[in-house]
Design an enzyme around this catalytic site. Structure first.
Site, PDB file in Angstrom:
ATOM      1  N   CYS A   1      36.614  35.474 -14.767  1.00 39.03           N
ATOM      2  CA  CYS A   1      36.013  34.417 -13.858  1.00 39.03           C
ATOM      3  C   CYS A   1      36.972  33.711 -13.129  1.00 39.03           C
ATOM      4  O   CYS A   1      37.759  32.728 -13.806  1.00 39.03           O
ATOM      5  CB  CYS A   1      35.118  33.434 -14.530  1.00 39.03           C
TER       6      CYS A   1
ATOM      7  N   ARG B   1      27.347  43.791 -11.340  1.00 40.02           N
ATOM      8  CA  ARG B   1      26.113  42.962 -11.954  1.00 40.02           C
ATOM      9  C   ARG B   1      24.850  44.124 -11.717  1.00 40.02           C
ATOM     10  O   ARG B   1      24.511  44.195 -10.540  1.00 40.02           O
ATOM     11  CB  ARG B   1      26.092  41.788 -11.535  1.00 40.02           C
TER      12      ARG B   1
ATOM     13  N   CYS C   1      29.515  31.530 -21.594  1.00 40.62           N
ATOM     14  CA  CYS C   1      29.626  32.045 -20.435  1.00 40.62           C
ATOM     15  C   CYS C   1      30.834  33.025 -20.484  1.00 40.62           C
ATOM     16  O   CYS C   1      31.530  33.091 -21.580  1.00 40.62           O
ATOM     17  CB  CYS C   1      29.572  31.038 -19.287  1.00 40.62           C
TER      18      CYS C   1
ATOM     19  N   LYS D   1      22.187  31.119  -3.722  1.00 41.83           N
ATOM     20  CA  LYS D   1      20.990  31.689  -4.543  1.00 41.83           C
ATOM     21  C   LYS D   1      19.850  31.086  -4.874  1.00 41.83           C
ATOM     22  O   LYS D   1      19.515  30.078  -4.667  1.00 41.83           O
ATOM     23  CB  LYS D   1      22.182  31.992  -5.951  1.00 41.83           C
TER      24      LYS D   1
ATOM     25  N   LYS E   1      16.710  31.737  -7.805  1.00 40.00           N
ATOM     26  CA  LYS E   1      16.500  32.369  -9.232  1.00 40.00           C
ATOM     27  C   LYS E   1      15.020  32.188  -9.594  1.00 40.00           C
ATOM     28  O   LYS E   1      14.491  30.988  -9.542  1.00 40.00           O
ATOM     29  CB  LYS E   1      17.371  31.515 -10.368  1.00 40.00           C
TER      30      LYS E   1
ATOM     31  N   CYS F   1      33.333  25.987 -17.256  1.00 42.64           N
ATOM     32  CA  CYS F   1      33.679  25.207 -15.999  1.00 42.64           C
ATOM     33  C   CYS F   1      31.968  24.470 -16.019  1.00 42.64           C
ATOM     34  O   CYS F   1      31.211  24.882 -16.697  1.00 42.64           O
ATOM     35  CB  CYS F   1      33.969  25.638 -14.691  1.00 42.64           C
TER      36      CYS F   1
ATOM     37  N   CYS G   1      26.737  28.619 -16.247  1.00 41.89           N
ATOM     38  CA  CYS G   1      26.393  29.908 -16.311  1.00 41.89           C
ATOM     39  C   CYS G   1      25.574  30.102 -17.672  1.00 41.89           C
ATOM     40  O   CYS G   1      24.871  31.252 -17.856  1.00 41.89           O
ATOM     41  CB  CYS G   1      27.417  30.642 -16.148  1.00 41.89           C
TER      42      CYS G   1
ATOM     43  N   ARG H   1      17.750  36.338  -7.048  1.00 37.48           N
ATOM     44  CA  ARG H   1      18.677  37.045  -8.144  1.00 37.48           C
ATOM     45  C   ARG H   1      17.682  37.780  -9.328  1.00 37.48           C
ATOM     46  O   ARG H   1      16.671  37.915  -9.050  1.00 37.48           O
ATOM     47  CB  ARG H   1      19.722  35.972  -8.952  1.00 37.48           C
TER      48      ARG H   1
HETATM   49 FE1  SRM Z   1      26.953  32.157 -12.946  1.00 36.50          FE
HETATM   50  C1  SRM Z   1      29.105  31.893 -10.559  1.00 36.50           C
HETATM   51  C2  SRM Z   1      28.908  34.527 -14.401  1.00 36.50           C
HETATM   52  C3  SRM Z   1      24.347  32.700 -14.872  1.00 36.50           C
HETATM   53  C4  SRM Z   1      25.539  29.058 -12.042  1.00 36.50           C
HETATM   54  N1  SRM Z   1      28.885  33.178 -12.571  1.00 36.50           N
HETATM   55  C5  SRM Z   1      29.619  32.680 -11.479  1.00 36.50           C
HETATM   56  C6  SRM Z   1      30.656  33.947 -11.322  1.00 36.50           C
HETATM   57  C7  SRM Z   1      30.132  34.953 -10.446  1.00 36.50           C
HETATM   58  C8  SRM Z   1      31.759  33.226 -10.982  1.00 36.50           C
HETATM   59  C9  SRM Z   1      32.281  33.404  -9.327  1.00 36.50           C
HETATM   60  O1  SRM Z   1      31.500  33.086  -8.326  1.00 36.50           O
HETATM   61  O2  SRM Z   1      33.407  33.793  -8.784  1.00 36.50           O
HETATM   62  C10 SRM Z   1      30.754  34.384 -12.521  1.00 36.50           C
HETATM   63  C11 SRM Z   1      31.172  35.462 -13.175  1.00 36.50           C
HETATM   64  C12 SRM Z   1      32.127  35.504 -14.291  1.00 36.50           C
HETATM   65  C13 SRM Z   1      32.470  36.911 -14.929  1.00 36.50           C
HETATM   66  O3  SRM Z   1      33.712  37.538 -14.629  1.00 36.50           O
HETATM   67  O4  SRM Z   1      31.694  37.809 -15.324  1.00 36.50           O
HETATM   68  C14 SRM Z   1      29.350  33.736 -13.301  1.00 36.50           C
HETATM   69  N2  SRM Z   1      26.615  33.417 -14.134  1.00 36.50           N
HETATM   70  C15 SRM Z   1      27.349  34.271 -14.717  1.00 36.50           C
HETATM   71  C16 SRM Z   1      27.027  35.128 -16.060  1.00 36.50           C
HETATM   72  C17 SRM Z   1      27.459  36.630 -16.153  1.00 36.50           C
HETATM   73  C18 SRM Z   1      27.261  34.244 -17.350  1.00 36.50           C
HETATM   74  C19 SRM Z   1      27.128  34.946 -18.640  1.00 36.50           C
HETATM   75  O5  SRM Z   1      28.073  34.821 -19.399  1.00 36.50           O
HETATM   76  O6  SRM Z   1      26.141  35.564 -18.621  1.00 36.50           O
HETATM   77  C20 SRM Z   1      25.457  35.117 -15.587  1.00 36.50           C
HETATM   78  C21 SRM Z   1      24.962  36.141 -15.128  1.00 36.50           C
HETATM   79  C22 SRM Z   1      23.348  36.023 -14.617  1.00 36.50           C
HETATM   80  C23 SRM Z   1      22.703  37.237 -14.127  1.00 36.50           C
HETATM   81  O7  SRM Z   1      22.502  38.374 -14.761  1.00 36.50           O
HETATM   82  O8  SRM Z   1      22.380  37.084 -12.871  1.00 36.50           O
HETATM   83  C24 SRM Z   1      25.307  33.841 -14.903  1.00 36.50           C
HETATM   84  N3  SRM Z   1      25.177  31.045 -13.379  1.00 36.50           N
HETATM   85  C25 SRM Z   1      24.389  31.729 -14.415  1.00 36.50           C
HETATM   86  C26 SRM Z   1      23.379  30.678 -14.493  1.00 36.50           C
HETATM   87  C27 SRM Z   1      22.479  30.638 -15.731  1.00 36.50           C
HETATM   88  C28 SRM Z   1      20.965  31.033 -14.974  1.00 36.50           C
HETATM   89  O9  SRM Z   1      20.802  31.590 -13.792  1.00 36.50           O
HETATM   90  O10 SRM Z   1      20.114  31.094 -15.832  1.00 36.50           O
HETATM   91  C29 SRM Z   1      23.850  29.628 -13.787  1.00 36.50           C
HETATM   92  C30 SRM Z   1      22.988  28.135 -13.736  1.00 36.50           C
HETATM   93  C31 SRM Z   1      21.691  28.124 -13.270  1.00 36.50           C
HETATM   94  C32 SRM Z   1      21.799  27.752 -11.676  1.00 36.50           C
HETATM   95  O11 SRM Z   1      21.996  28.456 -11.013  1.00 36.50           O
HETATM   96  O12 SRM Z   1      21.855  26.549 -11.312  1.00 36.50           O
HETATM   97  C33 SRM Z   1      24.612  29.878 -12.936  1.00 36.50           C
HETATM   98  N4  SRM Z   1      27.478  30.619 -11.455  1.00 36.50           N
HETATM   99  C34 SRM Z   1      26.666  29.417 -11.426  1.00 36.50           C
HETATM  100  C35 SRM Z   1      27.421  28.788 -10.374  1.00 36.50           C
HETATM  101  C36 SRM Z   1      26.968  27.248  -9.946  1.00 36.50           C
HETATM  102  C37 SRM Z   1      25.761  27.487  -8.715  1.00 36.50           C
HETATM  103  C38 SRM Z   1      25.521  25.896  -8.264  1.00 36.50           C
HETATM  104  O13 SRM Z   1      24.452  25.620  -8.016  1.00 36.50           O
HETATM  105  O14 SRM Z   1      26.478  25.164  -8.026  1.00 36.50           O
HETATM  106  C39 SRM Z   1      28.303  29.504  -9.989  1.00 36.50           C
HETATM  107  C40 SRM Z   1      29.353  28.938  -8.607  1.00 36.50           C
HETATM  108  C41 SRM Z   1      28.897  29.777  -7.426  1.00 36.50           C
HETATM  109  O15 SRM Z   1      27.829  29.975  -7.253  1.00 36.50           O
HETATM  110  O16 SRM Z   1      29.588  29.193  -6.402  1.00 36.50           O
HETATM  111  C42 SRM Z   1      28.353  30.606 -10.604  1.00 36.50           C
HETATM  112 FE1  SF4 Z   2      32.758  31.063 -14.870  1.00 33.04          FE
HETATM  113 FE2  SF4 Z   2      32.206  28.744 -14.871  1.00 33.04          FE
HETATM  114 FE3  SF4 Z   2      30.281  30.393 -14.805  1.00 33.04          FE
HETATM  115 FE4  SF4 Z   2      31.850  29.897 -17.020  1.00 33.04          FE
HETATM  116  S1  SF4 Z   2      30.251  28.574 -16.244  1.00 33.04           S
HETATM  117  S2  SF4 Z   2      31.231  32.085 -15.830  1.00 33.04           S
HETATM  118  S3  SF4 Z   2      33.759  29.314 -16.175  1.00 33.04           S
HETATM  119  S4  SF4 Z   2      31.548  29.893 -13.176  1.00 33.04           S
END
Ligand code: SRM
Ligand code: SF4
Length: 561
Positions: A438, A71, A432, A208, A210, A477, A481, A140
């Site tokens: 993922c 990323r 997502c 993290k 943001k 899930c 994201c 981030r």
């Molecule tokens: Fe996310 C984890 C993809 C934006 C909340 N996110 C992940 C992981 C890295 C899975 C992992 O930990 O093993 C995913 C990788 C999937 C893959 O194969 O690509 C993943 N997140 C993404 C992306 C690529 C989704 C997308 O379709 O665009 C986004 C990348 C953003 C970036 O460029 O930095 C992405 N993730 C977000 C957002 C939205 C935002 O930030 O605006 C959120 C919700 C906002 C927030 O943080 O509350 C988000 N991602 C999570 C979480 C839950 C965090 C929590 O508070 O519990 C996880 C799980 C974790 O961190 O353990 C996670």
């Molecule tokens: Fe993976 Fe869940 Fe984030 Fe979708 S919402 S990319 S399934 S961690």
């Protein structure tokens, strides 16, 4: 730190304390041709370098095949043409020949095998793109409004987003040594343990962090979902002059099914700050999280829980104490909508930009549409700047008027229309990544959305609502994201082929939605929605959107639990 204190810490905290350079043994493993993967500890360190170790879940039956996700860090989503061409080439050489626009205005490369990891990372850095701190317990990618026509403040705010991004970068040398010099960090254990990051200390953040900027009335960055939000306030007598920023804190989306202690949250307003104090606020909020966030339970380790439990007044006092001055009262602003502009539009500076809808953010070639090839040809010939939007779309910016027709023709040659790019409901959708990469996915998302939208469009046509825009988001899930909890209609993966259905967010993205049905099978989703859509059509006020009707009528009938 005493042994008793260490017992209270999560495993990730101990890892960071043991190696605050975040290098682990990544450098050594990278040079070892006999393994296709990194250790579990290094898996955690790799995240700080913008790398996730994954496996292709479609292929698990024949044993785990390790692949990597990389990323980038692209503040405000601005990608110069030369950089874009390098990104495209690197995805061909070392990835799965797709580029994935993320929901935070960045790019991801999927499907990279270990042999390709080093060259890909080096290639990115050669075009001055870093992946440092794109993931991990740090700040981030910083989001900012990318559209060069929505306000005279856009370029100024983008510049501020870059400043914040830069100021909050960790200082470890490990990244440079491993990925640019191609060698492990030459420090012994003691020397590694002695490293203290000037901002993050030895333990970095509890999780993290943001940051997003927004320029009202447009909330294209979903600013209320961020740990820290900066809302630009223009001088009422001169809209091109930035007065300062309203400061928002404590937004977030992630939750876990069946765990009521986790929940999405809309940010609180803390106060107003002049532009010259932007970095003071950013650092004060970040270090408050650093010092008061939960380091024992990672599910509870987000800034939103500090806000929810200690309150805004406490938080404001703490931030003001750290800055040494008081925040002013926030200035009243209002948000009206989110989303992107599609098609050709004139920029504030007289040049043009083209808003392109990118289905689920995935730039690739298919039999019908060769978006990846078309973009490569356009960028090579016409050199527009690429701007990534927080809704996973892109803009071709800074185009002189005389080049518009050639770009339109090139797109058309590859099956991509410039007018009527997709139905309104499709243009306002987001998914997502989910399966197959993922590791946390419970259900399909990116691969399921196009089919779900086909059926949703058919339902809208059946009800004569075909031109209605509905903000639809899906995730595999509950981690959130694609920010599903702000959508008018959301599907959140519960199990393979099953989704919770949520309704009632608003177009300005200032209101959380609520669960309407739990664990609905994919094939039953439209039948569950038909009665709701029918009532909305029959009962709505003139022009009332789905989310607003749900909040006004449906929620009154079934108040929140
Ligand atoms: Fe996310 C984890 C993809 C934006 C909340 N996110 C992940 C992981 C890295 C899975 C992992 O930990 O093993 C995913 C990788 C999937 C893959 O194969 O690509 C993943 N997140 C993404 C992306 C690529 C989704 C997308 O379709 O665009 C986004 C990348 C953003 C970036 O460029 O930095 C992405 N993730 C977000 C957002 C939205 C935002 O930030 O605006 C959120 C919700 C906002 C927030 O943080 O509350 C988000 N991602 C999570 C979480 C839950 C965090 C929590 O508070 O519990 C996880 C799980 C974790 O961190 O353990 C996670
Ligand atoms: Fe993976 Fe869940 Fe984030 Fe979708 S919402 S990319 S399934 S961690």
């Amino acid at each position: 730190m005493s042994t008793a204190e260490k017992h209270l810490l999560s495993k990730n905290e101990l890892l960071k304390i043991n190696d605050p350079t975040l290098g682990g043994t990544i450098g050594e493993t990278l040079l070892n041709p006999d393994t296709d993967r990194f250790s579990e500890d290094d898996e955690q360190f790799l995240k700080f370098h913008g790398v996730y170790q994954q496996d292709d879940r479609d292929k698990r039956k024949t044993g785990k095949q390790y692949i990597f996700l990389i990323r980038a860090r692209i503040p405000g989503g601005i990608v110069p043409p030369a950089q874009y061409l390098a990104f495209d080439k690197l995805s061909q050489l070392h990835g799965n020949d797709t580029l994935r626009i993320t929901s935070r205005q960045s790019f991801q490369w999927h499907g990279v095998v270990k042999k390709g990891l080093g060259p890909l990372m080096k290639g990115l850095n050669e075009v001055l793109c870093t992946t440092l701190a794109a993931c991990g317990d740090v700040n981030r990618n910083v989001m900012a409004p990318p559209t060069p026509a929505t306000s005279p403040l856009v370029e100024r705010v983008l510049e501020d987003a870059r400043r914040v991004s830069e100021a909050l970068l960790p200082q470890t040398r490990a990244y440079h040594e491993i990925w640019i010099n191609g060698a492990p960090l030459q420090l012994n254990t003691e020397e590694k343990q002695a490293f203290v990051d000037p901002l993050y200390g030895k333990q970095y953040l509890p999780r993290k962090f943001k940051v997003a900027f927004a320029i009202p009335p447009l909330n294209d960055t979903d600013v209320f979902t961020n740990c820290l939000g900066f809302v630009a306030v223009a001088d009422p007598t001169n809209p091109a002059r930035l007065l300062g920023y309203n400061v928002l804190v404590g937004g977030g989306q992630g939750m876990s099914h069946g765990n009521a202690e986790t929940y999405p949250r809309v940010a609180d307003t803390l106060g107003f700050v002049a532009p010259e104090h932007l970095l003071d606020v950013a650092k004060a909020v970040l270090t408050t999280f650093r010092d008061f966030g939960d380091r024992a339970n990672r599910k509870h380790a987000r800034l939103k829980y500090v806000l929810a439990e200690r309150g805004v007044a406490w938080f404001r006092r703490e931030v003001e104490h750290r800055m040494g001055f008081a925040l002013s009262s926030a200035i009243v602003v209002s948000f009206q909508r989110q989303g992107d502009l599609f098609g050709w539009h004139r920029q504030s500076d007289g040049r043009w930009f083209l808003g392109l809808y990118v289905e689920t953010g995935r730039i690739r070639d298919t039999a019908q549409r060769q978006l990846k090839t078309a973009l490569r040809r356009i960028v090579s010939t016409h050199e527009p700047e690429i701007r990534l939007t927080p809704s996973q779309n892109l803009l071709l910016a800074n185009v002189p008027a005389e080049r518009k027709d050639a770009i339109t023709a090139l797109l058309s040659e590859h099956g991509i229309p410039v007018e009527n790019q997709a139905a309104a409901v499709r243009r306002a959708s987001m998914a997502c990544v989910s399966l197959p990469t993922c590791g946390l996915a419970l259900a399909e998302s990116e691969r399921a959305l196009p089919g779900i939208l086909d059926r949703l469009e058919a339902l809208l046509a059946e009800l004569n609502l075909v031109d209605e825009e509905i903000v639809v988001r899906i995730t595999g899930c509950p981690n959130g994201c694609a920010r599903p909890y702000m959508a008018e209609l959301a599907f959140v993966g519960r199990a393979p082929g099953k989704y919770n259905v949520l309704l009632g967010g608003n177009v300005a993205s200032t209101r959380l939605n609520r669960e309407y049905r739990a664990s609905v099978k994919t094939e039953d989703l439209i039948n569950e929605l038909r009665p709701v859509f029918t009532r909305w059509k029959n009962e709505r006020l003139p022009g009332e959107r789905l989310g607003d009707w749900v909040a006004r009528v449906l929620w009154k009938e079934t108040p929140a639990a």
